[in-house]
Each structure stands twice: as structure tokens, then as C-alpha cells.
Scaffold this active site. Structure first.
Site, PDB file in Angstrom:
ATOM      1  N   SER A   1       0.778  -1.252  -0.034  1.00 27.63           N
ATOM      2  CA  SER A   1       0.092   0.031  -0.046  1.00 27.63           C
ATOM      3  C   SER A   1       0.828   1.240   0.027  1.00 27.63           C
ATOM      4  CB  SER A   1      -0.906   0.088   1.141  1.00 27.63           C
ATOM      5  OG  SER A   1      -1.918  -1.051   0.879  1.00 27.63           O
TER       6      SER A   1
ATOM      7  N   LYS B   1       0.430  -4.494  -3.735  1.00 25.97           N
ATOM      8  CA  LYS B   1      -0.963  -3.913  -3.403  1.00 25.97           C
ATOM      9  C   LYS B   1      -1.094  -2.759  -4.188  1.00 25.97           C
ATOM     10  CE  LYS B   1      -4.873  -3.417  -0.480  1.00 25.97           C
ATOM     11  NZ  LYS B   1      -5.435  -2.612  -1.460  1.00 25.97           N
TER      12      LYS B   1
END
Length: 144
Positions: free
Chosen positions: A30, A55
Site C-alpha cells: 500500500s 498492493k
């Protein structure tokens, strides 16, 4: 307060001119993954460790009337190079290092040692040259 002399300027020069190493592993995902990519792609940092999680998608959960939910991908993170962070693939390190600290009995971490070597200018030959690229927007919405 008193005059700080050149302290702030000196700190800025040190911060922005010093070598920077980002330790990454399969748990880097992320925002941390995007931050590492931005530093790397702008020629500001060397990535040491292993491939990141991958991600690269922005998802939103929509509650359904029956109590369930719909998870929908609504965006994709983009690197400054405009390359996506491939889901499940992630970022490739400049220097591959697979090590896990072993605890108090053996506190040496080979990846931290490698990062310190890079900062001190003794990087292994495997470091890819860093290219300076313009900072571009890093989030691209998916086509509607």
C-alpha cells in the site's frame, strides 16, 4: 528563541543530499510500497530487500441490502514512471537480500548491514543506476 545559524540549511543539505536506502520485503504494501517506488523512481533511494507485496489497487466496499458486501476496485496506484505496482508482483529491489533478524542471541541483520554499506558508499556492484525522473501523479482512476 535565538538564531540557529545555519542549522536548518545544513540539515536540509544533509537530508536531501545524503544517500537513502529503503528496506523492503514481502510485507511492504500500500502506501509504504508507493512511497518506496516514488523514492526509487525519482532517483532518490536504493531499494534493499526482497520483492514487495504488490498492493497496487484501491478498493472500496459497498454494503449490500442483504447484509453482504461488494468489494470493487476503483483505482490503481501508479509509480512516477507511470508503471503500475503489479498486484502480487510488487517492486523489485535494487539489491536482493533475504534475511530475518534472529533475536537477541544473534541480532545481526544482513539486510541492515547491506543498507549501511550502501549509505557509506560501499554498495555491491549489483545496484542499478538511479535515473532522475519528474514527479508525476501517482494515482490513476480506472476507466469508468
Amino acid at each position: 528563541a535565538g538564531d540557529r545559524g545555519g542549522a536548518v540549511g545544513d540539515a536540509e543539505a544533509t537530508l536531501f543530499g545524503a544517500p537513502l536506502v529503503v528496506l523492503i520485503d514481502r510485507g511492504t504494501a500500500s502506501a509504504a510500497e508507493l512511497f518506496a517506488a516514488a523514492l526509487h523512481d525519482n532517483g532518490r533511494g536504493v531499494l534493499v530487500g526482497e520483492h514487495t507485496f504488490g498492493k497496487g489497487l484501491i478498493q472500496r466496499v459497498f454494503p449490500m441490502p442483504n447484509g453482504g458486501a461488494l468489494k470493487l476496485t476503483v483505482g490503481e496506484y501508479m509509480r512516477p514512471t507511470l508503471a503500475p505496482i503489479e498486484p502480487g508482483v510488487g517492486l523489485e529491489p535494487d539489491l536482493l537480500c533475504l534475511d530475518t533478524p534472529r533475536g537477541a542471541a544473534e541480532p545481526v541483520d544482513a539486510c541492515v548491514d547491506m543498507a549501511v554499506s550502501v549509505v557509506r558508499g560501499r554498495a555491491p556492484k549489483a545496484v542499478r543506476p538511479l535515473a532522475r525522473l519528474p514527479l508525476l501523479r501517482t494515482v490513476r482512476p480506472l476507466a469508468e
